[in-house]
Design an enzyme around this catalytic site. Structure first.
Site, short mmCIF file in Angstrom:
data_model
loop_
_atom_site.label_atom_id
_atom_site.label_comp_id
_atom_site.label_asym_id
_atom_site.label_seq_id
_atom_site.Cartn_x
_atom_site.Cartn_y
_atom_site.Cartn_z
N TYR A 32 -21.05 41.58 -4.25
CA TYR A 32 -20.81 40.17 -4.58
C TYR A 32 -21.90 39.33 -3.94
O TYR A 32 -21.82 38.96 -2.77
CB TYR A 32 -19.44 39.73 -4.08
CG TYR A 32 -18.94 38.41 -4.66
CD1 TYR A 32 -17.95 38.39 -5.63
CD2 TYR A 32 -19.45 37.19 -4.22
CE1 TYR A 32 -17.48 37.20 -6.15
CE2 TYR A 32 -19.00 36.00 -4.73
CZ TYR A 32 -18.01 36.00 -5.70
OH TYR A 32 -17.56 34.81 -6.22
N LYS A 72 -12.84 40.05 -7.94
CA LYS A 72 -13.65 39.37 -6.94
C LYS A 72 -13.42 39.98 -5.55
O LYS A 72 -14.37 40.20 -4.78
CB LYS A 72 -13.34 37.86 -6.92
CG LYS A 72 -13.97 37.10 -8.08
CD LYS A 72 -13.36 35.72 -8.24
CE LYS A 72 -13.61 34.82 -7.04
NZ LYS A 72 -15.01 34.34 -6.96
N SER A 123 -15.10 28.80 -8.73
CA SER A 123 -13.83 29.45 -8.43
C SER A 123 -12.69 28.46 -8.26
O SER A 123 -11.56 28.72 -8.69
CB SER A 123 -13.96 30.31 -7.17
OG SER A 123 -14.87 31.37 -7.37
N ASP A 142 -20.26 22.42 -1.54
CA ASP A 142 -21.58 22.46 -2.16
C ASP A 142 -21.61 21.35 -3.20
O ASP A 142 -20.81 21.36 -4.15
CB ASP A 142 -21.84 23.80 -2.84
CG ASP A 142 -22.15 24.91 -1.85
OD1 ASP A 142 -22.12 24.64 -0.63
OD2 ASP A 142 -22.41 26.05 -2.29
N ASP A 194 -17.25 24.13 -5.10
CA ASP A 194 -18.44 23.72 -5.85
C ASP A 194 -18.14 22.39 -6.52
O ASP A 194 -17.18 22.26 -7.29
CB ASP A 194 -18.81 24.76 -6.91
CG ASP A 194 -19.24 26.08 -6.28
OD1 ASP A 194 -20.07 26.05 -5.36
OD2 ASP A 194 -18.74 27.13 -6.71
N ASP A 226 -15.49 27.85 -0.20
CA ASP A 226 -16.11 26.55 -0.44
C ASP A 226 -15.66 25.98 -1.78
O ASP A 226 -15.03 26.67 -2.59
CB ASP A 226 -17.64 26.65 -0.38
CG ASP A 226 -18.21 27.52 -1.49
OD1 ASP A 226 -17.42 28.17 -2.23
OD2 ASP A 226 -19.43 27.58 -1.64
#
Length: 590
Positions: free
Chosen positions: A225, A216, A90, A155, A103, A101
């Site tokens: 989701y 989303k 995202s 993450d 990624d 968060d």
């Protein structure tokens, strides 16, 4: 701005019409509503994310330099081997929300491996003053480290390339970078590669981004989701919206949202959703497996295949179950109806984002509780328990009389936070099928699917040396009227306003039992409310003893290892539970 190639995707566009004034107005209205949900990140918070990523990148590079010198590489060369942090998901798509968060992927040269990442780099992060809540999940499908850096959740994946050095201008699109890599590295790289391909396969990136933000938010508000629990994750929703953008390349965001529901309400699953033809995806004859229902029998079992556009192309929705597919199909239909009302002026975009009626849709629920002794232990434990809940959903779907087992993907705290401070709860709504050959009340025994789920959780935890005496998982049946003993009343009120009409009316004429009086004709239900006792080893041996029927069904009169009968054990476990003692009718449907 150009509109991109004439044709993007596996078919030609359905419509290339330019937006009408109403489309533009409704798009502006949509953005205004999204801003009310506070999902757009202000500039100062965005700058803080950039700062955190720069610090993490510098930290990774210094770690690679230090480790290289330890391996007898001269300092001059070590300072040139590089290393780089990439972002994907995202954040890279430009649709992340406030507090979300990031990624990330650490790409290292060939003399740095995954063992180094999970050992010495873990130690570097562990000793950093800005890093908190650090945990390594090496056994995950894609191994990952999770932590907070200056309060921002990260993450972090790892991939080693077969290169002597990693330059700062490296991109990951070249298929030849996958040469001589192990499959875990390929899977780690795929997140970045897929994200970049999605951005190149949509005709108007800004329209795609606003429409995807709306979808989303809708998916989260409607409880659909979650990749791990059998719904769709971020990449799957992005691929679906990208496909709609390909079909309507000039459409405004409001139109894209409406067409999204139109297309996927009518989609003939399990026809896969693809952004490009498989033969158009370069593979360089690499040996990694790809999704192919024609040649792979296991791929034919997938219910809602949504394929990544990058080699090795995979189905991003392999966790979808019969129940989650049915829930999403219903939500597509509801969403389409709301969009049609928006375009006809009967309502506004706020209606699309009303919360799900999950707590009012069913009369009977299974509640799963994961408990730990402190916050660190709790975080470790809930990740494991959540990853196995879909096993329980699958087990319940195979039970006689259960038509649907609808998992709510939100993990809730206990209503009594003082008594249960480190407890996360998930709920499964049960839809009961009408028997065709009898009008008599039925008895529903859910002991075996629940015990099987508990067995898997403790088995995995023990194999990974993650289980402690204070870690507990419990699953039991509760009635709708009993939910207030577990969940905050404010949460239980959500979804009561509109959804009773919309979610039930869309199923007129079908065998809908969600709110029917048929549920009242169920005579009884048995569930095993299993917790970890004083010793984890004892619990595991007891569970194994009760789970021998994985190979063959045990009879109610079969004797378990401690010399008592299984039927006696089940009722003893249920009635010794404190909460069951408080509710004598817990085992019966009235």
């Amino acid at each position: 701005m150009t509109s991109g190639p004439k044709t993007l995707g596996v078919t030609s566009a359905i419509s290339t019409a330019e937006p009408k004034p109403l489309d533009i107005k409704l798009s502006n209205d949509l953005e205004d509503v999204l801003r009310k949900f506070d999902i757009f990140e202000p500039e100062n918070e965005l700058n803080e994310r950039i700062n955190v990523l720069q610090q993490l990148n510098a930290l990774a590079k210094q770690w690679i330099i230090d480790l290289s010198i330890q391996r007898n590489i001269s300092r001059g060369i070590a300072e040139q081997v590089g290393g780089k942090i990439f972002t994907f998901g995202s954040y890279r798509l430009g649709v992340h929300t406030r507090g979300a968060d990031i990624d990330t992927l650490l790409v290292a040269p060939r003399h740095i491996d995954r063992v180094d990442f999970f050992s010495t780099f873990f130690e570097v992060l562990q000793g950093h003053p800005n890093v908190t809540d650090l945990r390594a999940i090496e056994e995950a499908y894609v191994p990952v480290m999770k932590f907070h850096f200056k309060g921002i959740e990260i993450d972090l994946l790892f991939a080693r390339l077969a290169l002597q050095s990693i330059p700062d201008n490296l991109t990951l699109g070249d298929i030849n970078l996958l040469q001589n890599l192990d499959y875990k590295c390929v899977k780690s790289l795929n997140g970045c590669r897929v994200t970049e391909d999605i951005l190149t396969l949509v005709p108007k990136a800004e329209s795609f981004r606003l429409a995807l933000r709306a979808i989303k938010l809708w998916a989260k508000r409607r409880g659909t989701y979650s990749n791990s629990l059998g719904f769709l994750g971020g990449v799957s929703w992005a691929i679906l919206m990208a496909r709609v953008c390909q079909l309507y390349p000039k459409a405004a965001p409001a139109t894209l949202v409406q067409k999204f529901f139109l297309v996927f309400d009518q989609w003939k699953w399990p026809t896969p959703v693809m952004l490009r033809h498989p033969e158009d995806i370069p593979s360089a004859n690499l040996p990694f497996p790809v999704w192919d229902s024609r040649n792979n029998p296991s791929d034919r079992a997938h219910l809602m295949p949504i394929l990544t556009p990058t080699f090795p192309q995979q189905n991003s929705t392999f966790n979808v179950t019969i129940s989650t597919k049915n829930v999403m199909s219903q939500e597509f239909k509801i969403g389409l109806g709301v969009c049609e009302d928006v375009f006809s002026g009967k309502t506004d975009w706020n209606s699309l984002f009303e919360p799900s009626d999950f707590f009012h849709r069913y009369k009977h629920y299974i509640i799963i509780q994961a408990m730990g002794a402190d916050n660190k232990e709790h975080l470790e434990w809930i990740g494991l328990v959540e990853s196995k809940i879909r096993i329980l959903v699958g087990n319940l779907e195979r039970c006689q009389y259960i038509e649907s087992a609808h998992i709510n993907p939100t993990g809730y705290t206990h209503v009594d936070k003082e008594l249960y401070p480190f407890t996360t709860q998930w709920l499964i709504g049960l839809s009961i099928a009408r028997p065709t050959d009898s009008t008599q009340p039925i008895a529903l025994d859910l002991t075996e699917p629940i015990q099987r789920f508990v067995s898997v959780v403790y088995q995995v935890a023990t194999n990974n040396s993650k289980v402690t005496e204070s870690m507990q998982v419990k699953a039991q049946h509760v009635k709708k009227r009993q939910l207030s003993e577990y969940i905050s009343p404010a949460i239980l009120k959500q979804g009561r306003k509109r959804n009773k009409k919309s979610s039930l009316s869309l199923l007129d004429g079908s065998n809908n039992t969600m709110g029917s009086s048929f549920n009242d004709s169920i005579k009884s239900v048995n569930t095993s409310s299993t917790v970890l006792p004083e010793r984890g080893e004892k619990r595991l041996s007891e569970v194994h003893a009760s789970q021998e029927p994985a190979k063959k069904q045990r009879s109610d009169t079969e004797t378990s290892r401690d010399g008592t009968r299984d039927s006696e054990n089940v009722h003893s476990n249920v009635h010794s539970n404190e909460e069951v003692r408080k509710r004598p009718d817990n085992q019966c449907f009235s």
